[in-house]
Write a protein that holds these residues in place. Structure first.
Motif, mmCIF file in Angstrom:
data_model
loop_
_atom_site.group_PDB
_atom_site.id
_atom_site.type_symbol
_atom_site.label_atom_id
_atom_site.label_comp_id
_atom_site.label_asym_id
_atom_site.label_seq_id
_atom_site.Cartn_x
_atom_site.Cartn_y
_atom_site.Cartn_z
ATOM 1 N N ALA A 294 0.834 -1.209 0.000
ATOM 2 C CA ALA A 294 0.000 0.000 0.000
ATOM 3 C C ALA A 294 0.871 1.263 0.000
ATOM 4 N N ALA A 295 1.975 1.217 0.723
ATOM 5 C CA ALA A 295 2.878 2.376 0.753
ATOM 6 C C ALA A 295 3.473 2.634 -0.631
ATOM 7 N N ARG A 296 3.808 1.582 -1.338
ATOM 8 C CA ARG A 296 4.374 1.756 -2.676
ATOM 9 C C ARG A 296 3.344 2.256 -3.672
ATOM 10 N N VAL A 297 2.126 1.797 -3.530
ATOM 11 C CA VAL A 297 1.056 2.296 -4.392
ATOM 12 C C VAL A 297 0.840 3.786 -4.116
ATOM 13 N N GLN A 298 0.898 4.152 -2.857
ATOM 14 C CA GLN A 298 0.749 5.565 -2.491
ATOM 15 C C GLN A 298 1.908 6.389 -3.055
ATOM 16 N N LEU A 299 3.104 5.850 -3.032
ATOM 17 C CA LEU A 299 4.252 6.545 -3.628
ATOM 18 C C LEU A 299 4.041 6.759 -5.122
ATOM 19 N N ALA A 300 3.505 5.750 -5.787
ATOM 20 C CA ALA A 300 3.229 5.892 -7.222
ATOM 21 C C ALA A 300 2.224 7.015 -7.455
ATOM 22 N N GLY A 301 1.222 7.119 -6.583
ATOM 23 C CA GLY A 301 0.233 8.196 -6.701
ATOM 24 C C GLY A 301 0.854 9.557 -6.472
ATOM 25 N N SER A 302 1.749 9.656 -5.505
ATOM 26 C CA SER A 302 2.369 10.963 -5.240
ATOM 27 C C SER A 302 3.301 11.361 -6.377
ATOM 28 N N ARG A 303 3.930 10.399 -7.017
ATOM 29 C CA ARG A 303 4.772 10.715 -8.179
ATOM 30 C C ARG A 303 3.918 11.294 -9.302
ATOM 31 N N ALA A 304 2.751 10.693 -9.526
ATOM 32 C CA ALA A 304 1.852 11.206 -10.570
ATOM 33 C C ALA A 304 1.394 12.624 -10.222
ATOM 34 N N GLN A 305 1.081 12.868 -8.959
ATOM 35 C CA GLN A 305 0.654 14.217 -8.546
ATOM 36 C C GLN A 305 1.779 15.224 -8.729
ATOM 37 N N GLN A 306 2.995 14.823 -8.409
ATOM 38 C CA GLN A 306 4.147 15.722 -8.569
ATOM 39 C C GLN A 306 4.329 16.079 -10.041
ATOM 40 N N LEU A 307 4.175 15.106 -10.906
ATOM 41 C CA LEU A 307 4.319 15.369 -12.339
ATOM 42 C C LEU A 307 3.168 16.227 -12.864
ATOM 43 N N GLU A 308 1.966 16.032 -12.331
ATOM 44 C CA GLU A 308 0.835 16.894 -12.710
ATOM 45 C C GLU A 308 1.141 18.345 -12.358
ATOM 46 N N SER A 309 1.706 18.546 -11.183
ATOM 47 C CA SER A 309 2.062 19.904 -10.755
ATOM 48 C C SER A 309 3.116 20.503 -11.666
ATOM 49 N N ARG A 310 4.106 19.708 -12.054
ATOM 50 C CA ARG A 310 5.155 20.203 -12.939
ATOM 51 C C ARG A 310 4.563 20.627 -14.286
ATOM 52 N N VAL A 311 3.670 19.807 -14.827
ATOM 53 C CA VAL A 311 3.040 20.144 -16.109
ATOM 54 C C VAL A 311 2.228 21.435 -15.968
ATOM 55 N N ALA A 312 1.505 21.587 -14.849
ATOM 56 C CA ALA A 312 0.699 22.792 -14.640
ATOM 57 C C ALA A 312 1.575 24.044 -14.572
ATOM 58 N N VAL A 313 2.718 23.954 -13.897
ATOM 59 C CA VAL A 313 3.631 25.096 -13.807
ATOM 60 C C VAL A 313 4.183 25.435 -15.184
ATOM 61 N N LEU A 314 4.555 24.426 -15.937
ATOM 62 C CA LEU A 314 5.060 24.675 -17.293
ATOM 63 C C LEU A 314 3.981 25.296 -18.169
ATOM 64 N N ASP A 315 2.739 24.817 -18.044
ATOM 65 C CA ASP A 315 1.631 25.408 -18.798
ATOM 66 C C ASP A 315 1.474 26.893 -18.459
ATOM 67 N N GLN A 316 1.574 27.204 -17.192
ATOM 68 C CA GLN A 316 1.439 28.599 -16.746
ATOM 69 C C GLN A 316 2.588 29.456 -17.303
ATOM 70 N N ASP A 317 3.809 28.951 -17.237
ATOM 71 C CA ASP A 317 4.956 29.693 -17.767
ATOM 72 C C ASP A 317 4.803 29.935 -19.268
ATOM 73 N N ILE A 318 4.370 28.920 -19.988
ATOM 74 C CA ILE A 318 4.178 29.051 -21.438
ATOM 75 C C ILE A 318 3.103 30.094 -21.734
ATOM 76 N N ALA A 319 2.006 30.060 -20.983
ATOM 77 C CA ALA A 319 0.913 31.015 -21.193
ATOM 78 C C ALA A 319 1.381 32.453 -20.936
ATOM 79 N N GLU A 320 2.186 32.647 -19.890
ATOM 80 C CA GLU A 320 2.682 33.989 -19.577
ATOM 81 C C GLU A 320 3.564 34.529 -20.703
ATOM 82 N N ILE A 321 4.434 33.697 -21.216
ATOM 83 C CA ILE A 321 5.323 34.163 -22.290
ATOM 84 C C ILE A 321 4.519 34.415 -23.560
ATOM 85 N N ARG A 322 3.552 33.566 -23.837
ATOM 86 C CA ARG A 322 2.723 33.792 -25.029
ATOM 87 C C ARG A 322 1.939 35.093 -24.902
#
Length: 187
Positions: free
Chosen positions: A140-168
């Motif tokens: 269960a701990a490893r499954v939870q780690l996999a979920g947190s990795r996905a959330q971390q990557l979602e956050s990274r994509v959102a930040v990149l989307d925001q940076d791209i939008a600002e420059i555009r």
């Protein structure tokens, strides 16, 4: 006569330079064409990073979904894998699983010669339950780690989307900045 003309020209030059300085301070753009080129390069780099992060995100979400599906399957007791063992110590799980199997074998041997309610059999079953509980907790701990990795990557994509939008957004206003700077320079 020439001195007055030179003084007027110098005054207009000073006014133009002051207007350019003010405009540069307001917009943060000193050389609009170079700034536009820089932003275009930056957008390209950010889009590349976003593409890589989105790919990693899709892989992480796929791994997490597969782990959760396997977690609910009673036939699978080690539903963990992350593709490259980045986040999990699979050897610890395998070792724990081996102890569970050994304990199950011990119970099988004991029940061949002893009754189910014999103290040795009862104690062995309690140990098995404890080991299985530990295994479930680790999984269960490893499954939870996999979920947190996905959330971390979602956050990274959102930040990149925001940076791209600002420059555009800046790129949209860049032609106006370029025109304004030309007007200032040509006056």
């Amino acid at each position: 006569f020439y001195e007055k003309e030179l003084a007027d020209i110098q005054a207009r030059i000073n006014e133009g330079m002051e207007e350019r300085r003010r405009y540069t301070e307001e917009t943060g753009v000193a050389v609009p064409l170079q700034q536009m080129q820089s932003w275009l390069i930056q957008v390209g780099q950010l889009e590349q990073r976003r593409s890589e992060a989105a790919s990693d995100l899709a892989a992480a979400q796929s791994v997490e979904q597969a782990m959760r599906r396997m977690l609910s399957d009673p036939e699978i007791d080690l539903p963990t894998f992350d593709g490259v063992n980045q986040f999990t110590d699979e050897s610890a799980l395998i070792s724990l699983k081996a102890r569970v199997v050994d304990q199950q074998a011990k119970i099988a041997q004991l029940t061949e010669t002893l009754r189910d309610d014999a103290p040795e059999v009862v104690e062995a079953r309690q140990t098995l339950e404890t080991l299985q509980g530990m295994l479930r907790k680790e999984v269960a701990a490893r499954v939870q780690l996999a979920g947190s990795r996905a959330q971390q990557l979602e956050s990274r994509v959102a930040v990149l989307d925001q940076d791209i939008a600002e420059i555009r957004e800046r790129l949209v206003s860049a032609p106006g900045d370029l025109k304004k700077m030309d007007e200032i320079d040509n006056n």
